[in-house]
Motif scaffolding. Structure first.
Motif, PDB file in Angstrom:
ATOM      1  N   GLN A 174       0.858  -1.183   0.000  1.00 47.35           N
ATOM      2  CA  GLN A 174       0.000   0.000   0.000  1.00 47.35           C
ATOM      3  C   GLN A 174       0.894   1.233   0.000  1.00 47.35           C
ATOM      4  O   GLN A 174       1.984   1.226   0.575  1.00 47.35           O
ATOM      5  N   ASP A 175       0.411   2.294  -0.626  1.00 50.33           N
ATOM      6  CA  ASP A 175       1.174   3.535  -0.590  1.00 50.33           C
ATOM      7  C   ASP A 175       1.087   4.153   0.804  1.00 50.33           C
ATOM      8  O   ASP A 175       0.266   3.752   1.645  1.00 50.33           O
ATOM      9  N   THR A 176       1.921   5.129   1.041  1.00 48.47           N
ATOM     10  CA  THR A 176       2.031   5.728   2.373  1.00 48.47           C
ATOM     11  C   THR A 176       0.714   6.340   2.839  1.00 48.47           C
ATOM     12  O   THR A 176       0.281   6.114   3.979  1.00 48.47           O
ATOM     13  N   SER A 177       0.050   7.111   1.980  1.00 48.96           N
ATOM     14  CA  SER A 177      -1.190   7.778   2.384  1.00 48.96           C
ATOM     15  C   SER A 177      -2.239   6.767   2.811  1.00 48.96           C
ATOM     16  O   SER A 177      -2.912   6.945   3.841  1.00 48.96           O
ATOM     17  N   ALA A 178      -2.399   5.699   2.047  1.00 46.86           N
ATOM     18  CA  ALA A 178      -3.389   4.677   2.386  1.00 46.86           C
ATOM     19  C   ALA A 178      -3.047   3.994   3.700  1.00 46.86           C
ATOM     20  O   ALA A 178      -3.936   3.686   4.507  1.00 46.86           O
ATOM     21  N   GLN A 179      -1.759   3.759   3.933  1.00 47.85           N
ATOM     22  CA  GLN A 179      -1.361   3.113   5.186  1.00 47.85           C
ATOM     23  C   GLN A 179      -1.677   3.981   6.402  1.00 47.85           C
ATOM     24  O   GLN A 179      -2.154   3.477   7.426  1.00 47.85           O
ATOM     25  N   LEU A 180      -1.414   5.264   6.304  1.00 47.57           N
ATOM     26  CA  LEU A 180      -1.666   6.143   7.447  1.00 47.57           C
ATOM     27  C   LEU A 180      -3.149   6.166   7.795  1.00 47.57           C
ATOM     28  O   LEU A 180      -3.523   6.163   8.977  1.00 47.57           O
ATOM     29  N   VAL A 181      -4.005   6.164   6.777  1.00 43.89           N
ATOM     30  CA  VAL A 181      -5.451   6.113   7.025  1.00 43.89           C
ATOM     31  C   VAL A 181      -5.849   4.766   7.618  1.00 43.89           C
ATOM     32  O   VAL A 181      -6.608   4.693   8.592  1.00 43.89           O
ATOM     33  N   ALA A 182      -5.312   3.676   7.055  1.00 44.74           N
ATOM     34  CA  ALA A 182      -5.658   2.335   7.534  1.00 44.74           C
ATOM     35  C   ALA A 182      -5.162   2.094   8.958  1.00 44.74           C
ATOM     36  O   ALA A 182      -5.830   1.420   9.749  1.00 44.74           O
ATOM     37  N   LEU A 183      -4.010   2.648   9.295  1.00 43.91           N
ATOM     38  CA  LEU A 183      -3.505   2.533  10.667  1.00 43.91           C
ATOM     39  C   LEU A 183      -4.440   3.257  11.633  1.00 43.91           C
ATOM     40  O   LEU A 183      -4.823   2.708  12.676  1.00 43.91           O
ATOM     41  N   ALA A 184      -4.812   4.473  11.295  1.00 42.02           N
ATOM     42  CA  ALA A 184      -5.694   5.236  12.169  1.00 42.02           C
ATOM     43  C   ALA A 184      -7.048   4.565  12.328  1.00 42.02           C
ATOM     44  O   ALA A 184      -7.649   4.605  13.409  1.00 42.02           O
ATOM     45  N   ASP A 185      -7.522   3.892  11.265  1.00 43.98           N
ATOM     46  CA  ASP A 185      -8.825   3.225  11.300  1.00 43.98           C
ATOM     47  C   ASP A 185      -8.773   1.840  11.941  1.00 43.98           C
ATOM     48  O   ASP A 185      -9.810   1.212  12.128  1.00 43.98           O
ATOM     49  N   GLY A 186      -7.576   1.337  12.207  1.00 41.44           N
ATOM     50  CA  GLY A 186      -7.449   0.009  12.797  1.00 41.44           C
ATOM     51  C   GLY A 186      -7.461  -1.121  11.799  1.00 41.44           C
ATOM     52  O   GLY A 186      -7.514  -2.294  12.177  1.00 41.44           O
ATOM     53  N   ARG A 187      -7.365  -0.815  10.489  1.00 42.65           N
ATOM     54  CA  ARG A 187      -7.334  -1.878   9.480  1.00 42.65           C
ATOM     55  C   ARG A 187      -5.923  -2.413   9.256  1.00 42.65           C
ATOM     56  O   ARG A 187      -5.740  -3.478   8.679  1.00 42.65           O
TER      57      ARG A 187
END
Length: 298
Positions: free
Chosen positions: A129-142
């Motif tokens: 995953q690209d960086t932006s998607a990872q930061l969102v997924a981390l914050a969301d718990g995915r």
């Protein structure tokens, strides 16, 4: 029914000896105490387990059934205890990991091998995953943990530096600049560029465009690719040049040549990221493994 595991272990000892005195000696208890424990077990089960005579001790039918079942009960109980302990220590379960392609081409495989060697029962689920998607997924718990590039921490996500490598220029194999040992950045001013779409990595995109502006030009972007394979494929096809972290030189794609840039060159950081509030031992183990390998590369 309140069946104690200790009572089952006592029962198995007596059943193996079929002699209360010998069993008591093996267990380092007195014979009356041993007999009391067996009577308590029989009371709990509501069945006699041994036929006791002056000459012999034999298992009753109920005792033979328990002799068959008790080892399995003890094994499952001990296994459950072991799994609970391992889970508390972060050694089992599922860890969901994200990684940018840059890290997959360099440090991610080493971290995964270190984790697998230390925690073989911990399941690792890895996705690119690209960086932006990872930061969102981390914050969301995915995602539980991520390997990102040129990211800034947020209120919800912690980011820690691992390694840095310089930008290189990726050239079509037949490009005249391939003959240079180092490429002057100004020599790229009139070249068509292949880059990442900015939404997939704003910080990295901005590093590249700022570098070009510092040398007197804005990159003329003719094509974008959502992954490194696509971008380097476009470079190999002669559509343009690209600026990429040195990690990607490991891919050795046919038709693409990497060359260093002269002068001061931006260093592209690979980082490990995780939810700041996450206290999972498995996440902590992954971060520690990433730090250790980052130190080796430093």
């Amino acid at each position: 029914m309140d069946l104690e595991l200790r009572q089952l272990r006592v029962f198995l000892t007596v059943a193996s000896e079929l002699h209360f005195s010998r069993a008591a000696r093996r267990l380092h208890v007195s014979q009356p105490a041993l007999s009391q424990q067996i009577r308590a077990l029989e009371k709990t089960l509501g069945a006699a387990l041994f036929d006791r005579t002056s000459r012999a001790t034999e298992l009753t039918p109920a005792g033979r059934v328990l002799l068959d079942a008790a080892p399995r009960v003890l094994y499952e109980a001990e296994r459950a205890q072991s799994l609970v302990t391992q889970a508390a220590n972060g050694a089992v379960g599922l860890l969901v990991v994200g990684s940018v392609g840059t890290a997959l081409a360099s440090i991610t495989p080493r971290i995964l091998r270190a984790m697998r060697a230390a925690f073989p029962d911990l399941q690792l689920e890895v996705s690119q995953q690209d960086t932006s998607a990872q930061l969102v997924a981390l914050a969301d718990g995915r995602l539980d943990v991520g390997l990102v590039r040129a990211a800034s921490p947020t209120a919800a996500v912690s980011v820690e530096h691992l390694v840095s490598e310089p930008l290189l220029v990726a050239l079509p194999g037949d490009h005249p600049l391939v003959e240079a040992t180092e490429v002057q950045p100004e020599a790229l001013a009139d070249e068509p560029f292949v880059l990442w779409p900015r939404p997939l990595g704003r910080a990295f995109f901005d590093i590249i465009t700022a570098y070009c502006r510092d040398h007197g030009f804005s990159p003329r972007i003719v094509a974008e690719g959502a992954d490194i394979e696509t971008q380097l494929g476009l470079v190999a096809a002669g559509l343009g040049v690209s600026l990429q972290p040195a990690y990607y030189a490991n891919l050795r794609l046919p038709g693409v040549e990497f060359r260093p840039l002269s002068g001061d060159v931006p260093m592209i950081a690979l980082q490990v990221a995780w939810r700041s509030a996450d206290r999972s031992p498995a996440v902590a183990h992954f971060v520690d493994a990433a730090r250790a390998l980052g130190d080796l590369r430093a």
